[in-house]
Design an enzyme around this catalytic site. Structure first.
Site, PDB file in Angstrom:
ATOM      1  N   SER A 194       0.828  -1.204   0.000  1.00 54.98           N
ATOM      2  CA  SER A 194       0.000   0.000   0.000  1.00 54.98           C
ATOM      3  C   SER A 194       0.870   1.264   0.000  1.00 54.98           C
ATOM      4  O   SER A 194       1.741   1.392  -0.848  1.00 54.98           O
ATOM      5  CB  SER A 194      -0.950  -0.041   1.197  1.00 54.98           C
ATOM      6  OG  SER A 194      -1.860   1.023   1.129  1.00 54.98           O
ATOM      7  N   ASP A 348      -9.398  -3.862  -5.865  1.00 56.85           N
ATOM      8  CA  ASP A 348      -8.655  -2.837  -5.135  1.00 56.85           C
ATOM      9  C   ASP A 348      -8.769  -1.522  -5.893  1.00 56.85           C
ATOM     10  O   ASP A 348      -8.517  -1.469  -7.101  1.00 56.85           O
ATOM     11  CB  ASP A 348      -7.177  -3.290  -5.042  1.00 56.85           C
ATOM     12  CG  ASP A 348      -6.288  -2.269  -4.344  1.00 56.85           C
ATOM     13  OD1 ASP A 348      -6.807  -1.243  -3.859  1.00 56.85           O
ATOM     14  OD2 ASP A 348      -5.068  -2.508  -4.309  1.00 56.85           O
ATOM     15  N   HIS A 378      -7.526  -4.914  -1.125  1.00 64.10           N
ATOM     16  CA  HIS A 378      -6.493  -4.061  -0.534  1.00 64.10           C
ATOM     17  C   HIS A 378      -6.293  -4.366   0.958  1.00 64.10           C
ATOM     18  O   HIS A 378      -7.255  -4.455   1.712  1.00 64.10           O
ATOM     19  CB  HIS A 378      -6.861  -2.585  -0.713  1.00 64.10           C
ATOM     20  CG  HIS A 378      -5.695  -1.671  -0.523  1.00 64.10           C
ATOM     21  ND1 HIS A 378      -4.847  -1.349  -1.552  1.00 64.10           N
ATOM     22  CD2 HIS A 378      -5.193  -1.069   0.571  1.00 64.10           C
ATOM     23  CE1 HIS A 378      -3.893  -0.550  -1.107  1.00 64.10           C
ATOM     24  NE2 HIS A 378      -4.072  -0.382   0.192  1.00 64.10           N
TER      25      HIS A 378
END
Ligand SMILES: *[C@@H]1O[C@H](CO)[C@@H](O)[C@H](O)[C@H]1NC(C)=O
Ligand SMILES: *[C@@H]1O[C@H](CO)[C@@H](O)[C@H](O)[C@H]1NC(C)=O
Length: 408
Positions: A194, A348, A378
């Site tokens: 991320s 995501d 995610h």
């Protein structure tokens, strides 16, 4: 028990219960659950917990009791316990003012180890050395590497660009001390998920040309954030309301970290803060034309960017900062980057960040490997060992990362 105690306790219980009911409604009305997911009920429960925690944190913040990020991290660090492994020695250190955690496999032979610098995710709000502890233990054990996890400083006290400078400093510090950790300098990789995946991109770019340091062997970017400019890509449309990174949470992280008032969220969504000449210059790297057709199911390309608003630009122009937007680095820098392994998840909102950055690297001749996870979402990797709250995609991704590192 005294009635004086009972009344506030009852009040708090009713409030918490009311919040729970509100959370369930919010979840049912707004959350999309991807059809590829094998455990939709688990996913729904986790999303409710997530919404509940963030909302309760925001209420505590409004009441001046504690900040939302502090509360969220306090809760997840206790909810998900860290577990150690007798084969991995864990040491907490500070590099200057930056907290880091070192994971060292116990020596089995005289061979030196590989090295992994790990940047955790969480948008500057959640994520911590503890929350990502088990992932690092797993990587250290399975790849026989010394892992350095960087506990970069974050919200509510630290803002843009502290996360980047902390990670860069810690990485340089580690690279200068490889010998004392028994790490082979030719086998150091950087890895992150991320925002941490975005840091991998930023740090590898910042280290280009640093002949005084060992060269990074490879970079591993797990659903990274590599730009905060175009939020009208196919995946931002398709996965707008999919946990654990909905548009609402994403824009909250961005605005808090970048110190932008949240009232500008629509201007950011529409791209109204992007000057026409800037867009003209960078369109070639940011536009959905770079996304393969098979990822554009049901995508109707919108008018982008929206009508330019000077005030929005003044408020949000640091989102266009070339030094903190890996996708906008010049070709010469990109061409000198280490080889890369990308992980993208179909469900995501940031899926297309991966596709865009991967394409940039490929166009400059960088050797790229790519693992796309159809049932991935995610933030899934940290759930890999959470037993009933685990998903197949979590373990699949970590296994892919391990086999990539072993194959280097
Ligand atoms: C990061 O490194 C720079 C240069 O070495 C130094 O001036 C700065 O104080 C460091 N920052 C932290 C937070 O350690
Ligand atoms: C820019 O956006 C703000 C907030 O939406 C609005 O009040 C203002 O009128 C806009 N300015 C222009 C020039 O469109």
């Amino acid at each position: 028990m005294s009635i004086l105690l009972l009344v506030p306790l009852l009040g708090i219980s009713i409030f918490l219960l009311g919040l729970l009911v509100w959370t369930i409604f919010k979840h049912l009305l707004t959350t999309d659950v991807p059809s590829a997911l094998k455990h939709p009920v688990k996913f729904r429960i986790l999303d409710c917990l997530f919404i509940y925690g963030i909302t309760l944190g925001s209420i505590l913040e409004k009441l001046n009791i504690c900040s939302m990020p502090t509360f969220a991290r306090f809760v997840h660090d206790r909810l998900f316990r860290k577990t150690n492994d007798p084969k991995v020695v864990v040491t907490d250190l500070h590099y200057g003012t930056i907290p880091v955690r070192l994971f060292q496999p116990k020596a089995t032979s005289s061979n030196s180890f590989g090295g992994i610098v790990f940047y955790h995710g969480g948008g500057g709000i959640i994520g911590s050395l503890d929350y990502h502890h088990n992932v690092c233990v797993f990587l250290a054990r399975e790849t026989d590497s010394v892992v350095l996890s960087v506990g970069y400083r974050k919200l509510p006290y630290y803002h843009f660009p502290v996360i980047t400078t902390d990670c860069l400093n810690a990485t340089i510090h580690f690279l200068k001390r490889l010998k004392s950790y028994g790490v082979d300098p030719s086998r150091v990789v950087v890895c992150g998920e991320s925002i941490g995946g975005g840091l991998v991109a930023q740090i590898t770019q910042a280290l280009v040309g640093r002949t005084d340091l060992p060269k990074i062997q490879a970079q591993i970017l797990i659903y990274p954030v590599v730009q905060c400019i175009n939020f009208q890509l196919p995946s931002t449309h398709q996965n707008h309301n999919i946990p654990f990174l909905t548009w609402d949470f994403l824009i909250m992280c961005i605005c808090k970290y970048m110190s932008i008032d949240l009232s500008w969220k629509d201007a950011i969504l529409k791209g109204a803060f992007i000057p026409p000449e800037t867009w003209k210059k960078y369109r070639k790297w940011l536009s959905p034309d770079n996304i393969p057709k098979s990822f554009k199911k049901k995508y109707k390309e919108p008018q982008f960017p929206g009508c330019f608003n000077e005030t929005a630009y003044l408020e949000a122009k640091h989102l266009l900062d070339v030094h903190h937007t890996p996708l906008l680095a010049d070709d010469e820098t990109i061409a000198q980057l280490p080889k890369a392994f990308f992980v993208s998840c179909e469900n995501d909102i940031l899926r297309d960040d991966t596709l865009l950055y991967k394409k940039r690297l490929e166009c400059q001749g960088i050797l790229v490997s790519w693992y796309h996870v159809e049932d991935g979402f995610h933030g899934c990797i940290t759930l890999f060992d959470k037993q009933i709250f685990s998903f197949p995609c979590s373990q699949k991704i970590l296994n892919a990362v391990v086999s990539y590192i072993k194959g280097l």
